[in-house]
Design a protein around this motif. Sequence first.
Motif, PDB file in Angstrom:
ATOM      1  N   ALA A   1      59.106  49.788  35.310  1.00  7.71           N
ATOM      2  CA  ALA A   1      58.983  51.196  34.938  1.00  7.71           C
ATOM      3  C   ALA A   1      57.551  51.666  35.212  1.00  7.71           C
ATOM      4  O   ALA A   1      56.592  50.890  35.094  1.00  7.71           O
ATOM      5  CB  ALA A   1      59.333  51.387  33.467  1.00  7.71           C
ATOM      6  N   VAL A   2      57.394  52.938  35.563  1.00 13.36           N
ATOM      7  CA  VAL A   2      56.096  53.457  35.996  1.00 13.36           C
ATOM      8  C   VAL A   2      55.016  53.220  34.948  1.00 13.36           C
ATOM      9  O   VAL A   2      53.906  52.773  35.271  1.00 13.36           O
ATOM     10  CB  VAL A   2      56.218  54.959  36.335  1.00 13.36           C
ATOM     11  N   LYS A   3      55.327  53.505  33.683  1.00 12.43           N
ATOM     12  CA  LYS A   3      54.314  53.353  32.629  1.00 12.43           C
ATOM     13  C   LYS A   3      53.874  51.901  32.492  1.00 12.43           C
ATOM     14  O   LYS A   3      52.676  51.610  32.362  1.00 12.43           O
ATOM     15  CB  LYS A   3      54.870  53.870  31.309  1.00 12.43           C
ATOM     16  N   ARG A   4      54.830  50.962  32.532  1.00  9.13           N
ATOM     17  CA  ARG A   4      54.499  49.537  32.419  1.00  9.13           C
ATOM     18  C   ARG A   4      53.683  49.080  33.635  1.00  9.13           C
ATOM     19  O   ARG A   4      52.725  48.308  33.503  1.00  9.13           O
ATOM     20  CB  ARG A   4      55.792  48.716  32.315  1.00  9.13           C
ATOM     21  N   VAL A   5      54.080  49.551  34.801  1.00  5.17           N
ATOM     22  CA  VAL A   5      53.378  49.159  36.026  1.00  5.17           C
ATOM     23  C   VAL A   5      51.956  49.704  36.028  1.00  5.17           C
ATOM     24  O   VAL A   5      50.999  48.988  36.363  1.00  5.17           O
ATOM     25  CB  VAL A   5      54.158  49.657  37.265  1.00  5.17           C
ATOM     26  N   ASN A   6      51.775  50.961  35.659  1.00  2.00           N
ATOM     27  CA  ASN A   6      50.436  51.557  35.671  1.00  2.00           C
ATOM     28  C   ASN A   6      49.480  50.825  34.741  1.00  2.00           C
ATOM     29  O   ASN A   6      48.259  50.813  34.974  1.00  2.00           O
ATOM     30  CB  ASN A   6      50.513  53.032  35.303  1.00  2.00           C
ATOM     31  N   ALA A   7      50.008  50.211  33.689  1.00  2.00           N
ATOM     32  CA  ALA A   7      49.156  49.441  32.779  1.00  2.00           C
ATOM     33  C   ALA A   7      48.569  48.206  33.466  1.00  2.00           C
ATOM     34  O   ALA A   7      47.596  47.617  32.975  1.00  2.00           O
ATOM     35  CB  ALA A   7      49.952  49.034  31.548  1.00  2.00           C
ATOM     36  N   MET A   8      49.154  47.814  34.602  1.00  2.00           N
ATOM     37  CA  MET A   8      48.665  46.654  35.338  1.00  2.00           C
ATOM     38  C   MET A   8      47.509  47.003  36.274  1.00  2.00           C
ATOM     39  O   MET A   8      46.911  46.113  36.888  1.00  2.00           O
ATOM     40  CB  MET A   8      49.802  46.040  36.166  1.00  2.00           C
ATOM     41  N   ALA A   9      47.167  48.285  36.396  1.00  8.74           N
ATOM     42  CA  ALA A   9      46.162  48.722  37.370  1.00  8.74           C
ATOM     43  C   ALA A   9      44.821  47.999  37.227  1.00  8.74           C
ATOM     44  O   ALA A   9      44.261  47.545  38.239  1.00  8.74           O
ATOM     45  CB  ALA A   9      45.979  50.236  37.295  1.00  8.74           C
ATOM     46  N   PRO A  10      44.264  47.862  36.025  1.00  6.60           N
ATOM     47  CA  PRO A  10      42.970  47.159  35.926  1.00  6.60           C
ATOM     48  C   PRO A  10      43.023  45.728  36.436  1.00  6.60           C
ATOM     49  O   PRO A  10      42.083  45.263  37.099  1.00  6.60           O
ATOM     50  CB  PRO A  10      42.654  47.214  34.430  1.00  6.60           C
ATOM     51  N   ARG A  11      44.119  45.025  36.137  1.00  6.83           N
ATOM     52  CA  ARG A  11      44.246  43.643  36.592  1.00  6.83           C
ATOM     53  C   ARG A  11      44.385  43.586  38.116  1.00  6.83           C
ATOM     54  O   ARG A  11      43.777  42.742  38.777  1.00  6.83           O
ATOM     55  CB  ARG A  11      45.447  42.975  35.915  1.00  6.83           C
ATOM     56  N   ILE A  12      45.179  44.487  38.688  1.00  6.21           N
ATOM     57  CA  ILE A  12      45.329  44.511  40.145  1.00  6.21           C
ATOM     58  C   ILE A  12      43.998  44.850  40.808  1.00  6.21           C
ATOM     59  O   ILE A  12      43.637  44.265  41.830  1.00  6.21           O
ATOM     60  CB  ILE A  12      46.429  45.507  40.560  1.00  6.21           C
ATOM     61  N   GLN A  13      43.255  45.784  40.226  1.00  3.48           N
ATOM     62  CA  GLN A  13      41.936  46.137  40.775  1.00  3.48           C
ATOM     63  C   GLN A  13      41.015  44.923  40.774  1.00  3.48           C
ATOM     64  O   GLN A  13      40.281  44.687  41.748  1.00  3.48           O
ATOM     65  CB  GLN A  13      41.319  47.266  39.961  1.00  3.48           C
ATOM     66  N   ARG A  14      41.041  44.121  39.711  1.00  8.47           N
ATOM     67  CA  ARG A  14      40.205  42.917  39.659  1.00  8.47           C
ATOM     68  C   ARG A  14      40.603  41.925  40.737  1.00  8.47           C
ATOM     69  O   ARG A  14      39.740  41.312  41.387  1.00  8.47           O
ATOM     70  CB  ARG A  14      40.293  42.258  38.273  1.00  8.47           C
ATOM     71  N   ILE A  15      41.918  41.742  40.924  1.00  2.29           N
ATOM     72  CA  ILE A  15      42.396  40.831  41.974  1.00  2.29           C
ATOM     73  C   ILE A  15      41.893  41.280  43.337  1.00  2.29           C
ATOM     74  O   ILE A  15      41.373  40.481  44.133  1.00  2.29           O
ATOM     75  CB  ILE A  15      43.939  40.759  41.958  1.00  2.29           C
ATOM     76  N   VAL A  16      42.021  42.561  43.622  1.00  2.00           N
ATOM     77  CA  VAL A  16      41.591  43.116  44.907  1.00  2.00           C
ATOM     78  C   VAL A  16      40.086  42.924  45.094  1.00  2.00           C
ATOM     79  O   VAL A  16      39.622  42.461  46.148  1.00  2.00           O
ATOM     80  CB  VAL A  16      41.978  44.607  45.005  1.00  2.00           C
ATOM     81  N   ASP A  17      39.302  43.262  44.067  1.00  2.00           N
ATOM     82  CA  ASP A  17      37.844  43.145  44.182  1.00  2.00           C
ATOM     83  C   ASP A  17      37.404  41.691  44.348  1.00  2.00           C
ATOM     84  O   ASP A  17      36.496  41.393  45.146  1.00  2.00           O
ATOM     85  CB  ASP A  17      37.175  43.758  42.949  1.00  2.00           C
ATOM     86  N   GLU A  18      38.023  40.793  43.621  1.00  2.00           N
ATOM     87  CA  GLU A  18      37.641  39.380  43.718  1.00  2.00           C
ATOM     88  C   GLU A  18      37.969  38.811  45.100  1.00  2.00           C
ATOM     89  O   GLU A  18      37.184  38.017  45.652  1.00  2.00           O
ATOM     90  CB  GLU A  18      38.346  38.577  42.625  1.00  2.00           C
ATOM     91  N   LEU A  19      39.102  39.199  45.658  1.00  2.00           N
ATOM     92  CA  LEU A  19      39.457  38.716  47.000  1.00  2.00           C
ATOM     93  C   LEU A  19      38.523  39.305  48.055  1.00  2.00           C
ATOM     94  O   LEU A  19      38.152  38.616  49.019  1.00  2.00           O
ATOM     95  CB  LEU A  19      40.920  39.076  47.319  1.00  2.00           C
ATOM     96  N   ILE A  20      38.124  40.560  47.884  1.00  2.00           N
ATOM     97  CA  ILE A  20      37.163  41.156  48.821  1.00  2.00           C
ATOM     98  C   ILE A  20      35.814  40.465  48.687  1.00  2.00           C
ATOM     99  O   ILE A  20      35.145  40.178  49.695  1.00  2.00           O
ATOM    100  CB  ILE A  20      37.040  42.674  48.587  1.00  2.00           C
ATOM    101  N   ASP A  21      35.383  40.182  47.453  1.00  2.00           N
ATOM    102  CA  ASP A  21      34.126  39.446  47.239  1.00  2.00           C
ATOM    103  C   ASP A  21      34.149  38.123  47.992  1.00  2.00           C
ATOM    104  O   ASP A  21      33.179  37.762  48.677  1.00  2.00           O
ATOM    105  CB  ASP A  21      33.922  39.172  45.748  1.00  2.00           C
ATOM    106  N   ALA A  22      35.239  37.380  47.844  1.00  2.00           N
ATOM    107  CA  ALA A  22      35.355  36.074  48.505  1.00  2.00           C
ATOM    108  C   ALA A  22      35.355  36.228  50.019  1.00  2.00           C
ATOM    109  O   ALA A  22      34.740  35.418  50.739  1.00  2.00           O
ATOM    110  CB  ALA A  22      36.624  35.370  48.034  1.00  2.00           C
ATOM    111  N   MET A  23      36.010  37.264  50.509  1.00  2.00           N
ATOM    112  CA  MET A  23      36.078  37.491  51.951  1.00  2.00           C
ATOM    113  C   MET A  23      34.696  37.828  52.504  1.00  2.00           C
ATOM    114  O   MET A  23      34.275  37.298  53.542  1.00  2.00           O
ATOM    115  CB  MET A  23      37.070  38.625  52.234  1.00  2.00           C
ATOM    116  N   LEU A  24      33.951  38.689  51.794  1.00  5.74           N
ATOM    117  CA  LEU A  24      32.616  39.074  52.260  1.00  5.74           C
ATOM    118  C   LEU A  24      31.638  37.914  52.217  1.00  5.74           C
ATOM    119  O   LEU A  24      30.679  37.864  53.004  1.00  5.74           O
ATOM    120  CB  LEU A  24      32.094  40.230  51.400  1.00  5.74           C
ATOM    121  N   ALA A  25      31.869  36.979  51.315  1.00  3.20           N
ATOM    122  CA  ALA A  25      30.971  35.826  51.190  1.00  3.20           C
ATOM    123  C   ALA A  25      31.306  34.709  52.173  1.00  3.20           C
ATOM    124  O   ALA A  25      30.536  33.747  52.316  1.00  3.20           O
ATOM    125  CB  ALA A  25      31.024  35.281  49.765  1.00  3.20           C
ATOM    126  N   GLY A  26      32.427  34.830  52.853  1.00  2.00           N
ATOM    127  CA  GLY A  26      32.884  33.770  53.744  1.00  2.00           C
ATOM    128  C   GLY A  26      32.530  34.010  55.193  1.00  2.00           C
ATOM    129  O   GLY A  26      31.829  34.974  55.538  1.00  2.00           O
TER     130      GLY A  26
END
Length: 412
Positions: free
Chosen positions: A118-143
């Motif tokens: 459901a949209v409301k439940r999914v939107n609550a996941m946004a901070p966690r998804i943002q962290r996943i995205v940022d951490e993977l970009i950090d690792a990519m830039l460092a590699g």
Amino acid sequence: MTAHAGNIPPTALSEEPPEFPMPRASGCPFDPPPPLRERQREGALTRVRLWDGSTPWLVTRYAEQRALMADARLSADITRPGYPSGAPVPPRGNSIGFILMDDPEHARLRRMVTAPFAVKRVNAMAPRIQRIVDELIDAMLAGPRPVDLVEAFALPVPSMVICELLGVPYADHAFFQENSKTIINREVTQEQRSAALGRLTDYLDGLLGEKLRAPQDDLLSGLAERVGGGELTRREAAQMGVLLLIAGHETTANMIALGTLALLRHPEQLAALRDTDDEKLVSGAVEELLRYLHITHSGRRRAVLEDIEIAGETLRAGEGVILANDIGNRDPSAFPGDPDTLDIRRDARHHVAFGYGAHQCLGQPLARLELRIVYGTLYRRVPTLRLAAELEELPFKHDGSVYGVYELPVSW
């Protein structure tokens, strides 16, 4: 003036039906096969020939596709007479959950997993998804550079997200990604596909056993509870888990990689997306890329249960129907201007990339959120991102039911 289906010239009707799926044009990896455009100009419906010699109807126009996807006289059940399967149907029929079922059983099983998407439940996941995205970009830039964006970013993002949602250990990602790849590959044998499906089903069955003994706050634990309450068999629950696991990472991963490639090939569109602070423009870019690319490129397939009159033709009970949504999303009557042009400012929200009607994609709120975060973050954080190979060198997924690239070498 475009001819309608009932006014197709006799010469067109007498032609031998072309084979389906059709090949894309060399050098045009983002566009549907040119014969689909030709068929769409001729009319909404035409015949095609499949691997087994059958000649189902192919629906190429947007309006007729929407009407038929909402019509209960079409069946998604692969065991129905006339169903236009892309490969031999296994003896036991459907073994991948409710996606290939009809109501009321389809609706009963689907309702059991609707709440987490459901949209409301999914939107609550946004901070966690943002962290996943940022951490993977950090690792990519460092590699090291260049890097394969598929392996380093596009595949891990949705895999991590769906693993957390389902309660599947991400440590097992190599196992489930490899078997998923086999299941959606059109060129493997039925034995290979069934074996991969069996391995994944057994794997999810084992996880369900653990959830029955020690439930957690995840979707598989919810299914295990229903198994314990007698609403589902354990095998049914495992099959639903397989469906959600495959759909939850394969489609979004391909949209991330192919969408990035499309933007790199359209630098003015990439610049507009990279430089904006307008969340509506980012959301619009997601919808336009879903429309423009439409990665489920083998058509949605149905069997006719009762005669249907549409576009001057009669679809007879027992015939097959293929809804070519990739060319439907390029229909000029639904997307004015030039639908073959990528334009992130276009209003494309009415596309059919997620289907329509009772079988519309359950996970679309999650896919949209992941894509908004990815497209709104990656190019801003890596503003000099560039392709590190020639377009013609890239390995495209012509062999799968989900389109994309196997590898995407990039640098910055």
